[in-house]
Scaffold this motif. Structure first.
Motif, PDB file in Angstrom:
ATOM      1  N   THR A   1       0.827  -1.208   0.000  1.00  0.00           N
ATOM      2  CA  THR A   1       0.000   0.000   0.000  1.00  0.00           C
ATOM      3  C   THR A   1       0.861   1.258   0.000  1.00  0.00           C
ATOM      4  OG1 THR A   1      -1.739  -1.171   1.215  1.00  0.00           O
ATOM      5  CG2 THR A   1      -1.823   1.227   1.237  1.00  0.00           C
ATOM      6  N   SER A   2       1.924   1.267   0.798  1.00  0.00           N
ATOM      7  CA  SER A   2       2.819   2.428   0.827  1.00  0.00           C
ATOM      8  C   SER A   2       3.471   2.652  -0.528  1.00  0.00           C
ATOM      9  CB  SER A   2       3.901   2.234   1.895  1.00  0.00           C
ATOM     10  OG  SER A   2       3.347   2.232   3.181  1.00  0.00           O
ATOM     11  N   ILE A   3       3.887   1.576  -1.173  1.00  0.00           N
ATOM     12  CA  ILE A   3       4.518   1.705  -2.485  1.00  0.00           C
ATOM     13  C   ILE A   3       3.540   2.265  -3.506  1.00  0.00           C
ATOM     14  CG2 ILE A   3       5.514   0.397  -4.411  1.00  0.00           C
ATOM     15  CD1 ILE A   3       6.784  -1.453  -2.327  1.00  0.00           C
ATOM     16  N   GLN A   4       2.283   1.768  -3.490  1.00  0.00           N
ATOM     17  CA  GLN A   4       1.290   2.249  -4.428  1.00  0.00           C
ATOM     18  C   GLN A   4       1.024   3.739  -4.255  1.00  0.00           C
ATOM     19  OE1 GLN A   4      -1.881  -0.391  -3.398  1.00  0.00           O
ATOM     20  NE2 GLN A   4      -1.356  -1.908  -4.951  1.00  0.00           N
ATOM     21  N   LEU A   5       0.934   4.188  -3.000  1.00  0.00           N
ATOM     22  CA  LEU A   5       0.622   5.591  -2.747  1.00  0.00           C
ATOM     23  C   LEU A   5       1.827   6.500  -2.976  1.00  0.00           C
ATOM     24  CD1 LEU A   5      -1.622   5.259   0.442  1.00  0.00           C
ATOM     25  CD2 LEU A   5      -2.342   5.744  -1.903  1.00  0.00           C
ATOM     26  N   LEU A   6       2.988   6.102  -2.456  1.00  0.00           N
ATOM     27  CA  LEU A   6       4.168   6.959  -2.566  1.00  0.00           C
ATOM     28  C   LEU A   6       4.701   7.015  -4.000  1.00  0.00           C
ATOM     29  CD1 LEU A   6       6.074   5.987   0.706  1.00  0.00           C
ATOM     30  CD2 LEU A   6       4.790   8.078   0.249  1.00  0.00           C
ATOM     31  N   ASP A   7       4.433   5.969  -4.790  1.00  0.00           N
ATOM     32  CA  ASP A   7       4.883   5.985  -6.175  1.00  0.00           C
ATOM     33  C   ASP A   7       4.183   7.083  -6.979  1.00  0.00           C
ATOM     34  OD1 ASP A   7       6.667   4.829  -8.026  1.00  0.00           O
ATOM     35  OD2 ASP A   7       5.019   3.809  -9.026  1.00  0.00           O
ATOM     36  N   CYS A   8       3.035   7.562  -6.471  1.00  0.00           N
ATOM     37  CA  CYS A   8       2.349   8.684  -7.128  1.00  0.00           C
ATOM     38  C   CYS A   8       3.154   9.976  -7.035  1.00  0.00           C
ATOM     39  CB  CYS A   8       0.967   8.894  -6.511  1.00  0.00           C
ATOM     40  SG  CYS A   8      -0.192   7.542  -6.770  1.00  0.00           S
ATOM     41  N   PHE A   9       4.214   9.989  -6.202  1.00  0.00           N
ATOM     42  CA  PHE A   9       5.062  11.179  -6.082  1.00  0.00           C
ATOM     43  C   PHE A   9       5.700  11.546  -7.410  1.00  0.00           C
ATOM     44  CE2 PHE A   9       9.135  13.210  -4.768  1.00  0.00           C
ATOM     45  CZ  PHE A   9       8.586  14.320  -4.128  1.00  0.00           C
ATOM     46  N   VAL A  10       5.776  10.574  -8.347  1.00  0.00           N
ATOM     47  CA  VAL A  10       6.336  10.868  -9.666  1.00  0.00           C
ATOM     48  C   VAL A  10       5.518  11.932 -10.386  1.00  0.00           C
ATOM     49  CG1 VAL A  10       5.028   9.062 -10.866  1.00  0.00           C
ATOM     50  CG2 VAL A  10       7.242   9.797 -11.767  1.00  0.00           C
ATOM     51  N   ILE A  11       4.226  12.030 -10.109  1.00  0.00           N
ATOM     52  CA  ILE A  11       3.360  12.982 -10.826  1.00  0.00           C
ATOM     53  C   ILE A  11       3.715  14.425 -10.489  1.00  0.00           C
ATOM     54  CG2 ILE A  11       0.967  13.740 -11.149  1.00  0.00           C
ATOM     55  CD1 ILE A  11       0.167  10.779 -10.793  1.00  0.00           C
TER      56      ILE A  11
ATOM     57  N   MET B   1      -7.963   2.488  -4.320  1.00  0.00           N
ATOM     58  CA  MET B   1      -7.412   1.148  -4.518  1.00  0.00           C
ATOM     59  C   MET B   1      -6.603   0.708  -3.302  1.00  0.00           C
ATOM     60  SD  MET B   1      -4.857  -0.290  -7.466  1.00  0.00           S
ATOM     61  CE  MET B   1      -3.466   0.570  -6.775  1.00  0.00           C
ATOM     62  N   ALA B   2      -5.805   1.609  -2.740  1.00  0.00           N
ATOM     63  CA  ALA B   2      -5.032   1.263  -1.553  1.00  0.00           C
ATOM     64  C   ALA B   2      -5.951   0.924  -0.384  1.00  0.00           C
ATOM     65  CB  ALA B   2      -4.103   2.417  -1.177  1.00  0.00           C
ATOM     66  N   GLY B   3      -7.053   1.665  -0.243  1.00  0.00           N
ATOM     67  CA  GLY B   3      -8.021   1.363   0.805  1.00  0.00           C
ATOM     68  C   GLY B   3      -8.666   0.004   0.613  1.00  0.00           C
ATOM     69  N   ALA B   4      -8.952  -0.350  -0.642  1.00  0.00           N
ATOM     70  CA  ALA B   4      -9.531  -1.667  -0.928  1.00  0.00           C
ATOM     71  C   ALA B   4      -8.552  -2.777  -0.566  1.00  0.00           C
ATOM     72  CB  ALA B   4      -9.918  -1.752  -2.404  1.00  0.00           C
ATOM     73  N   ASP B   5      -7.247  -2.562  -0.821  1.00  0.00           N
ATOM     74  CA  ASP B   5      -6.245  -3.564  -0.441  1.00  0.00           C
ATOM     75  C   ASP B   5      -6.267  -3.838   1.060  1.00  0.00           C
ATOM     76  OD1 ASP B   5      -5.361  -3.973  -2.996  1.00  0.00           O
ATOM     77  OD2 ASP B   5      -3.669  -2.599  -2.852  1.00  0.00           O
ATOM     78  N   VAL B   6      -6.425  -2.782   1.854  1.00  0.00           N
ATOM     79  CA  VAL B   6      -6.458  -2.938   3.304  1.00  0.00           C
ATOM     80  C   VAL B   6      -7.714  -3.696   3.738  1.00  0.00           C
ATOM     81  CG1 VAL B   6      -6.571  -1.697   5.499  1.00  0.00           C
ATOM     82  CG2 VAL B   6      -5.055  -0.873   3.686  1.00  0.00           C
ATOM     83  N   LEU B   7      -8.848  -3.359   3.130  1.00  0.00           N
ATOM     84  CA  LEU B   7     -10.114  -3.968   3.527  1.00  0.00           C
ATOM     85  C   LEU B   7     -10.166  -5.466   3.230  1.00  0.00           C
ATOM     86  CD1 LEU B   7     -12.678  -1.208   2.459  1.00  0.00           C
ATOM     87  CD2 LEU B   7     -11.978  -1.828   4.780  1.00  0.00           C
ATOM     88  N   VAL B   8      -9.620  -5.873   2.078  1.00  0.00           N
ATOM     89  CA  VAL B   8      -9.686  -7.294   1.715  1.00  0.00           C
ATOM     90  C   VAL B   8      -8.510  -8.086   2.263  1.00  0.00           C
ATOM     91  CG1 VAL B   8     -10.960  -6.752  -0.401  1.00  0.00           C
ATOM     92  CG2 VAL B   8      -8.465  -7.005  -0.497  1.00  0.00           C
ATOM     93  N   GLY B   9      -7.572  -7.396   2.936  1.00  0.00           N
ATOM     94  CA  GLY B   9      -6.432  -8.096   3.530  1.00  0.00           C
ATOM     95  C   GLY B   9      -5.451  -8.618   2.518  1.00  0.00           C
ATOM     96  N   ARG B  10      -5.298  -7.907   1.388  1.00  0.00           N
ATOM     97  CA  ARG B  10      -4.339  -8.351   0.377  1.00  0.00           C
ATOM     98  C   ARG B  10      -2.935  -8.292   0.942  1.00  0.00           C
ATOM     99  NH1 ARG B  10      -3.257  -5.082  -5.213  1.00  0.00           N
ATOM    100  NH2 ARG B  10      -1.789  -6.515  -6.156  1.00  0.00           N
TER     101      ARG B  10
END
Length: 349
Positions: free
Chosen positions: A97-107, A140-149
């Motif tokens: 989840t951290s990678i998915q969110l922090l990777d948006c720093f490229v924008i 999407m990151a929130g969904a990952d947390v909810l489903v326990g991915r």
């Protein structure tokens, strides 16, 4: 607009293929060889594009390019290689989840560099589209947390987060530099020089840091096929991305790539039996809406003599510079198609 969005999704599908083959290699066959995988891609780029430059004549020849700009491409090759390495390395330390969110720093990195170095100016609708895309990633990151991915190792989260931010920053620099090169020089020159210096530096890094891991790989036809699939997807991504950047922009391409994780997830529902959540679909369509908003309006270039010199066709009549007090720049830098070929050339004092 729809063509621009569709082209970006082709890049996302290629990244999905890269992610799936990497997952099989690392988890099923315990082949943790990110540098070797990058090395294979750079070798393909070298064989196709660097050799193309080598057989050209005149100023577009490989030796002529190296004489003029070798140190610039050497720096770019290092940046591109280490951007890939840092993000892959981060998976050992922080959560998915951290990678998915922090990777948006490229924008924001791409936006700032495009603003100051390419002199691109954005309108309100562009920023609205960017915010909507990032909200989709948050969903999407929130969904990952909810489903326990599976969230990753998370052994030293701060180190992993810093690696992601560093990799995202290097990606942003590489993408903006790539846009500048393909607009002012050529796609083949960019790919040829990336192949040359990328193969050189990744070979050195492979020999120093990863040769022991490579010896541990249990080689068979399945692993070989996965390496071939990874290399084909990576080569396709590198070859096709300059085409899409030239038609759109580096910012637009990075927004399009936000859907790549969702494509990987949808494939994982069948291949790895991931749990499904309706938030994933909401995230996907939210990102697409943001892309449509961003692509619906053209950006423009600030009125500056350097821009005319760099981006305009040098043929045609020479005219004086326009009045500096003019409120709205008369040159449009569109993300929806090619620039007008009949723009007058500007004499630079």
């Amino acid at each position: 607009m729809l063509i621009s969005v569709a082209l970006g999704q082709v890049l996302s599908l290629l990244i999905c293929g890269i992610g799936l083959t990497s997952k099989y290699l690392s988890e099923d066959f315990h082949a943790n060889t990110p540098v070797f995988q990058s090395f294979l891609n750079y070798i393909l780029l070298f064989l196709v594009y660097t050799t193309t430059l080598a057989v050209r004549q005149g100023e577009e020849n490989l030796l002529a390019i190296l004489r003029r700009r070798w140190w610039k491409y050497m720096i770019l090759g290092l940046i591109d290689l280490e951007a890939n390495y840092l993000v892959v390395k981060a998976y050992q330390y922080t959560t998915l989840t951290s990678i998915q969110l922090l990777d948006c720093f490229v924008i924001p990195v791409v936006i700032l560099l495009s603003w100051f170095f390419l002199l691109i100016r954005y309108k309100a609708v562009h920023f609205i589209g960017i915010v909507v895309c990032i909200l989709g990633m948050g969903c999407m990151a929130g969904a990952d947390v909810l489903v326990g991915r599976h969230q990753g190792a998370g052994e030293n989260k701060l180190v992993g987060d810093l690696l992601v931010l560093g990799g995202a920053t290097l990606y942003g620099i590489s993408n903006v530099w790539e846009e500048y090169i393909i607009r002012t020089l050529s796609r083949v020159e960019f790919l040829g020089m990336i192949g040359l210096f990328g193969a050189f530096f990744s070979g050195i890094q492979l020999a120093i840091m990863e040769h022991k891991e490579l010896l541990k790989v249990p080689w068979d036809w399945q692993i070989g096929l996965l390496y071939v699939g990874f290399s084909a997807c990576m080569f396709g991504l590198y070859s096709f991305m300059p085409v899409v950047i030239k038609r759109t922009s580096a910012t637009s391409v990075n927004l399009s790539l936000l859907t790549a994780d969702l494509y990987s997830l949808f494939c994982g529902l069948f291949l790895f039996h991931y749990k499904f959540s309706g938030l994933y679909l909401l995230s996907f369509f939210t990102i697409l809406i943001g892309l449509v908003l961003y692509s619906s309006t053209s950006t423009y270039i600030a009125q500056d003599p350097r821009v005319y010199k760099q981006f305009r066709n040098p043929s045609g009549p020479v005219v004086d510079l326009p009045n500096a007090a003019q409120a709205e720049p008369s040159v449009t830098y569109t993300s929806l198609g090619q620039e007008t070929e009949e723009e007058p050339h500007v004499r630079v004092a």
